[in-house]
Every structure is written in C-alpha cells, then in structure tokens.
Design a protein around this motif. Sequence first.
Motif: not given
Length: 115
Positions: A4-5, A55-57, A65-68
């Motif tokens: 996810x970005x 960028x995260x797994x 940032x979970x909303x992304x």
Amino acid sequence: MTYVIGKPCVDVKDKSCVDECPVDCIYEGNRTLYIHPDECVDCGACEPVCPVEAIYYEDDLPDDLKVYLRDNAAFFATTLPGRDAPLDSPGGAARLGPVDSDTPLVAGLPPQGPT
C-alpha cells in the motif's frame, strides 16, 4: 495481501517504486501513486526504494495510514471525479499512463511537502 502507498507519497511521486515493480501494478494519479491490490504479487521490490517510506505491506501499515489500504483499492474500484467508469483492472500502469484523478481522500488533502 498487498503493498500500500500512503500519505508520504502525496505530492512527491518519486516513482523509484515504479521502476522496480516487476508486474507494472503501480499507477499514477494526479498527486500520488496507487498500487493495484489484485495485480500486486507481494514481491516487496517497491518498498525499500521509496525515498519517503510511503510503501508498506498491508499488515505492517501504521495506524495513521490504515485508511490508505481502502483508498488504494478505491482508486480502481470506484468511479473517480473526472472519469466515466471505474478503472477496474487496467492490466498495467505503463499501458494506461497517468490518470488525471485521485481518490477523494487524496484530492482533499492540503498540499504536502516543505512549507
């Protein structure tokens, strides 16, 4: 699962991740980049080259940032402003080119970067 970005990419769009992605699943919006959740093969090549650590797994997203996770998926699944239909699965970012739109979340953010 997918990568996810998040918000650190907004108004930066360095695109180092695009060059590293072996499956061409990182698409360009007006203000940020988006990873297609169904096209991503979870290789992780994009994550270490991002200069702003955007960028995260999916399972490693910080709470703020979970909303992304939903937002990246929404970029492809919903009809965005200025578009006639959802992007769905366009089959490659290079073939599609930049998309002249962003999700409402990203479009509604104030300008990011140095003040």
